[in-house]
Design a protein around this motif. Structure first.
Motif, PDB file in Angstrom:
ATOM      1  N   PHE A  42       0.846  -1.191   0.000  1.00 25.41           N
ATOM      2  CA  PHE A  42       0.000   0.000   0.000  1.00 25.41           C
ATOM      3  C   PHE A  42       0.883   1.244   0.000  1.00 25.41           C
ATOM      4  O   PHE A  42       1.961   1.269   0.601  1.00 25.41           O
ATOM      5  CB  PHE A  42      -0.894   0.028   1.240  1.00 25.41           C
ATOM      6  CG  PHE A  42      -2.072  -0.915   1.159  1.00 25.41           C
ATOM      7  CD1 PHE A  42      -3.175  -0.595   0.383  1.00 25.41           C
ATOM      8  CD2 PHE A  42      -2.073  -2.108   1.862  1.00 25.41           C
ATOM      9  CE1 PHE A  42      -4.265  -1.455   0.320  1.00 25.41           C
ATOM     10  CE2 PHE A  42      -3.148  -2.968   1.807  1.00 25.41           C
ATOM     11  CZ  PHE A  42      -4.256  -2.646   1.026  1.00 25.41           C
ATOM     12  N   SER A  92     -10.640   4.279  -3.594  1.00 20.04           N
ATOM     13  CA  SER A  92     -11.173   5.273  -2.650  1.00 20.04           C
ATOM     14  C   SER A  92     -12.596   4.911  -2.294  1.00 20.04           C
ATOM     15  O   SER A  92     -13.293   4.230  -3.051  1.00 20.04           O
ATOM     16  CB  SER A  92     -11.119   6.683  -3.254  1.00 20.04           C
ATOM     17  OG  SER A  92     -11.960   6.766  -4.395  1.00 20.04           O
ATOM     18  N   THR A 104     -16.982  -1.162   7.573  1.00 18.48           N
ATOM     19  CA  THR A 104     -16.119  -1.613   6.473  1.00 18.48           C
ATOM     20  C   THR A 104     -16.809  -1.360   5.147  1.00 18.48           C
ATOM     21  O   THR A 104     -17.986  -1.701   4.961  1.00 18.48           O
ATOM     22  CB  THR A 104     -15.794  -3.110   6.602  1.00 18.48           C
ATOM     23  OG1 THR A 104     -15.107  -3.334   7.841  1.00 18.48           O
ATOM     24  CG2 THR A 104     -14.917  -3.579   5.449  1.00 18.48           C
ATOM     25  N   LEU A 135      -1.628   6.031   1.489  1.00 16.14           N
ATOM     26  CA  LEU A 135      -2.840   5.780   2.267  1.00 16.14           C
ATOM     27  C   LEU A 135      -3.300   7.065   2.968  1.00 16.14           C
ATOM     28  O   LEU A 135      -2.494   7.808   3.546  1.00 16.14           O
ATOM     29  CB  LEU A 135      -2.583   4.685   3.304  1.00 16.14           C
ATOM     30  CG  LEU A 135      -2.319   3.284   2.740  1.00 16.14           C
ATOM     31  CD1 LEU A 135      -2.026   2.303   3.863  1.00 16.14           C
ATOM     32  CD2 LEU A 135      -3.508   2.803   1.910  1.00 16.14           C
ATOM     33  N   TYR A 157      -6.712  -0.841   6.157  1.00 12.93           N
ATOM     34  CA  TYR A 157      -6.801  -1.126   4.724  1.00 12.93           C
ATOM     35  C   TYR A 157      -6.407  -2.593   4.528  1.00 12.93           C
ATOM     36  O   TYR A 157      -5.318  -3.012   4.962  1.00 12.93           O
ATOM     37  CB  TYR A 157      -5.860  -0.231   3.928  1.00 12.93           C
ATOM     38  CG  TYR A 157      -6.186   1.243   4.021  1.00 12.93           C
ATOM     39  CD1 TYR A 157      -7.063   1.825   3.116  1.00 12.93           C
ATOM     40  CD2 TYR A 157      -5.614   2.043   5.010  1.00 12.93           C
ATOM     41  CE1 TYR A 157      -7.357   3.185   3.192  1.00 12.93           C
ATOM     42  CE2 TYR A 157      -5.904   3.390   5.098  1.00 12.93           C
ATOM     43  CZ  TYR A 157      -6.780   3.959   4.184  1.00 12.93           C
ATOM     44  OH  TYR A 157      -7.074   5.289   4.256  1.00 12.93           O
ATOM     45  N   SER A 158      -7.253  -3.365   3.873  1.00 16.28           N
ATOM     46  CA  SER A 158      -6.978  -4.799   3.733  1.00 16.28           C
ATOM     47  C   SER A 158      -7.310  -5.278   2.322  1.00 16.28           C
ATOM     48  O   SER A 158      -8.398  -4.995   1.798  1.00 16.28           O
ATOM     49  CB  SER A 158      -7.810  -5.595   4.752  1.00 16.28           C
ATOM     50  OG  SER A 158      -7.625  -6.981   4.574  1.00 16.28           O
ATOM     51  N   ILE A 204     -11.867  -1.204   3.437  1.00 18.37           N
ATOM     52  CA  ILE A 204     -11.450  -0.101   4.312  1.00 18.37           C
ATOM     53  C   ILE A 204     -12.376  -0.109   5.524  1.00 18.37           C
ATOM     54  O   ILE A 204     -13.607  -0.096   5.380  1.00 18.37           O
ATOM     55  CB  ILE A 204     -11.534   1.250   3.586  1.00 18.37           C
ATOM     56  CG1 ILE A 204     -10.742   1.202   2.264  1.00 18.37           C
ATOM     57  CG2 ILE A 204     -11.005   2.369   4.477  1.00 18.37           C
ATOM     58  CD1 ILE A 204     -10.904   2.456   1.414  1.00 18.37           C
ATOM     59  N   VAL A 215     -10.276  -3.257  -2.126  1.00 17.95           N
ATOM     60  CA  VAL A 215      -9.612  -3.064  -0.844  1.00 17.95           C
ATOM     61  C   VAL A 215     -10.707  -2.787   0.184  1.00 17.95           C
ATOM     62  O   VAL A 215     -11.566  -1.918  -0.021  1.00 17.95           O
ATOM     63  CB  VAL A 215      -8.615  -1.897  -0.898  1.00 17.95           C
ATOM     64  CG1 VAL A 215      -8.082  -1.584   0.499  1.00 17.95           C
ATOM     65  CG2 VAL A 215      -7.465  -2.229  -1.837  1.00 17.95           C
ATOM     66  N   SER A 251      -8.576   6.935   0.818  1.00 23.54           N
ATOM     67  CA  SER A 251      -8.044   6.439  -0.450  1.00 23.54           C
ATOM     68  C   SER A 251      -6.605   5.969  -0.281  1.00 23.54           C
ATOM     69  O   SER A 251      -5.997   6.103   0.784  1.00 23.54           O
ATOM     70  CB  SER A 251      -8.106   7.535  -1.517  1.00 23.54           C
ATOM     71  OG  SER A 251      -7.284   8.634  -1.133  1.00 23.54           O
ATOM     72  N   GLY A 252      -6.096   5.440  -1.349  1.00 23.18           N
ATOM     73  CA  GLY A 252      -4.707   4.991  -1.358  1.00 23.18           C
ATOM     74  C   GLY A 252      -4.393   4.313  -2.676  1.00 23.18           C
ATOM     75  O   GLY A 252      -5.150   4.400  -3.651  1.00 23.18           O
ATOM     76  N   ASN A 261     -15.974  -1.595   0.777  1.00 26.27           N
ATOM     77  CA  ASN A 261     -15.069  -2.091  -0.261  1.00 26.27           C
ATOM     78  C   ASN A 261     -14.843  -1.018  -1.310  1.00 26.27           C
ATOM     79  O   ASN A 261     -15.799  -0.450  -1.854  1.00 26.27           O
ATOM     80  CB  ASN A 261     -15.632  -3.346  -0.922  1.00 26.27           C
ATOM     81  CG  ASN A 261     -15.549  -4.552  -0.006  1.00 26.27           C
ATOM     82  OD1 ASN A 261     -14.571  -4.706   0.721  1.00 26.27           O
ATOM     83  ND2 ASN A 261     -16.571  -5.396  -0.034  1.00 26.27           N
ATOM     84  N   SER A 289      -2.006  -5.698   3.965  1.00 25.39           N
ATOM     85  CA  SER A 289      -2.750  -4.812   4.857  1.00 25.39           C
ATOM     86  C   SER A 289      -1.951  -3.543   5.100  1.00 25.39           C
ATOM     87  O   SER A 289      -0.724  -3.522   4.960  1.00 25.39           O
ATOM     88  CB  SER A 289      -3.058  -5.507   6.186  1.00 25.39           C
ATOM     89  OG  SER A 289      -1.862  -5.841   6.866  1.00 25.39           O
TER      90      SER A 289
END
Length: 510
Positions: free
Chosen positions: A312, A364, A352, A315, A381-382, A346, A344, A330-331, A354, A393
């Motif tokens: 990542f 984002s 959570t 982030l 973040y996963s 979040i 991802v 975002s990232g 996606n 992660s």
């Protein structure tokens, strides 16, 4: 009275006669006497057939005037000659053993005709002129005799045999795999030197061997053929070391070698990007420079393509003011220039969402943040992984702070040593006043802007215990003591409740 006169009988025989197998009567006989008596008689014989002494007798019987008389004589019947004849063929062929091809017979008077054995031989083994002789020892009526003969022993044939394997493989040099032997009667069995033609390159090779002959054998040649097959080059190529997804196939993996000159092509080709997976096949196909003598060949190996672990970056760790309706988190996720697929996840404050990963790796998602109290929130973040990427992660921080409204003139210059009432209010993003007695505002220090030298704060007359601002009505007041402060613009640092932000306001001293 006149008596008869005597008579004389005479028998005349030769001394010797030769045996004829019939009665031999060679003698003559006569008689004589007084008064002119004479005449011939016919002798009688005894033992006058076979060889040996024979006797002839004659008798005169007398007449009126003569008495009878008898005479005899003998002769020898000699043995007859015998004739031994040896019959031999003109030639015989060498066999390695004594050759006795002749026959002998004896003939002679009286019907003698019989075989004579044994014949004796000389020089009757090896090629050349052989002689034979046979002797009849004789019998009662025949003398001994010997016959001689001869014949030629000609050389025997020889057989040269060349033995070759059916097939040999091209080596780049002369191939001489054959053996040759010559055999013949008389125990001939020996090796013969082999010569070759066309025995280097692939194709049909010929082996020849010639035996020159010897004293007893004629020469002979033999030949045989064998096939020189194309060689199949040996490819040396081991399973390449594991690679990580995103590594294009190249010289480190496609590095097969062969023990012959030629070129390789690979499937997949150099530059190919393989998806992650175990035991993926690689094929090296070899084309020889000399196809007349080498086969094309190939070899398979396997390669493990490991999943890449993305990272990542960029982030979000935003700082917002309380009451902000939505915040974009975002990232970017990538492995070098490679981007995984999917989403991802979040997570913020146990919520959570996606966020779809875009082609450039960015993602984002907008979170509702209007209800978040001031404070620090962990952002998780996963990425769960996909066919080519491992899970990953990352973490960020969302800081929710207060808006600060200075309720005094920050540009006013105060005399050093005076007390400056620092008055302020806290608000949300929309300017709503959130000041309350339950929210502590604490002064933590100050610094001269021009030097950034940080120092403690002091209140005036202990009006702000523990350096806490005093809540009054709808705002906060801190009575700042300026004794000892030099001329300049200062920053006053303070914290508000759970807000982790170090806030500042300014004041001026002269």
């Amino acid at each position: 009275m006149i008596t008869k006169a005597a008579s004389t009988t005479t028998v005349n025989c030769p001394t010797n006669e030769t045996y004829t197998s019939t009665a031999i009567e060679p003698c003559t006989a006569s008689y004589s006497g007084a008064g002119g008596l004479s005449g011939t008689l016919t002798p009688t014989y005894s033992n006058n057939i076979n060889a040996g002494p024979a006797t002839a007798n004659a008798t005169y019987g007398g007449d009126a005037n003569h008495e009878g008389s008898t005479g005899s004589s003998s002769f020898t019947i000699d043995k007859a000659s015998s004739f031994t004849t040896l019959n031999c063929p003109a030639s015989e062929t060498f066999t390695g053993v004594s050759i006795e091809p002749c026959t002998a017979s004896v003939t002679g008077a009286g019907g003698l005709n019989q075989a004579v054995t044994p014949a004796t031989y000389a020089n009757n083994i090896n090629a050349g002129s052989a002689t034979a002789a046979a002797t009849y020892a004789g019998d009662a009526n025949h003398d001994t005799s010997t016959g001689n003969g001869g014949f030629t022993i000609t050389k025997a044939t020889s057989t040269t045999t060349v033995n070759c394997p059916v097939i040999e493989t091209y080596t780049g040099g002369p191939i001489e795999p054959c053996t040759a032997t010559v055999t013949g009667v008389g125990g001939l069995n020996q090796s013969v030197t082999v010569s070759y033609t066309n025995n280097t390159n692939a194709g049909t090779a010929t082996a020849n061997a010639t035996y020159g002959g010897d004293a007893n054998h004629d020469g002979n040649s033999g030949n045989a053929a064998f096939t020189i097959a194309k060689a199949t080059p040996v490819i040396t190529w081991n399973d390449p070391a594991d690679i990580v997804y995103g590594t294009a196939l190249g010289a480190a993996q496609l590095n097969a070698t062969a023990n012959a000159a030629g070129s390789f092509s690979y499937t997949p080709a150099s530059g190919t990007l393989l998806n992650a997976g175990a035991a993926q096949p690689l094929l090296a196909s070899f084309t020889p420079n000399d196809p007349a003598n080498y086969n094309a060949t190939s070899k398979n190996v396997q390669i493990n393509v490991l999943k890449a672990t993305p990272a990542f970056s960029n982030l979000s760790s935003p700082t917002i003011t309380a009451g902000t309706a939505t915040t974009i988190l975002s990232g970017k996720i990538s492995f070098g220039s490679f981007v995984p697929t999917g989403n991802v996840a979040i997570t913020l404050n146990s919520v959570t969402q996606n966020a779809a990963i875009q082609g450039d790796g960015t993602f984002s998602s907008a979170f509702a943040t209007n209800s978040l109290a001031a404070g620090t929130y962990t952002i998780a973040y996963s990425f769960g992984g996909d066919g080519n990427f491992n899970s990953a992660s990352g973490a960020g921080t969302l800081t929710v702070g207060y808006g600060i409204v200075a309720l005094y003139d920050q540009t006013k210059v105060h005399q050093s040593g005076s007390t400056i009432p620092i008055k302020l209010a806290i608000t949300d993003v929309n300017g709503n006043n959130l000041s309350s007695a339950g929210t502590i505002v604490n002064a933590v220090g100050m610094s001269l802007v021009s030097t950034t030298v940080y120092g403690p704060v002091a209140d005036s007359g202990n009006s702000n215990p523990d350096n806490n601002f005093r809540f009054s009505g709808d705002s906060y007041i801190f009575n700042l003591q300026t004794t000892g402060l030099v001329t300049g613009i200062y920053n006053l640092y303070f914290r508000v409740g759970a807000d982790p932000t170090l806030h500042t306001v300014q004041f001026q001293v002269k």
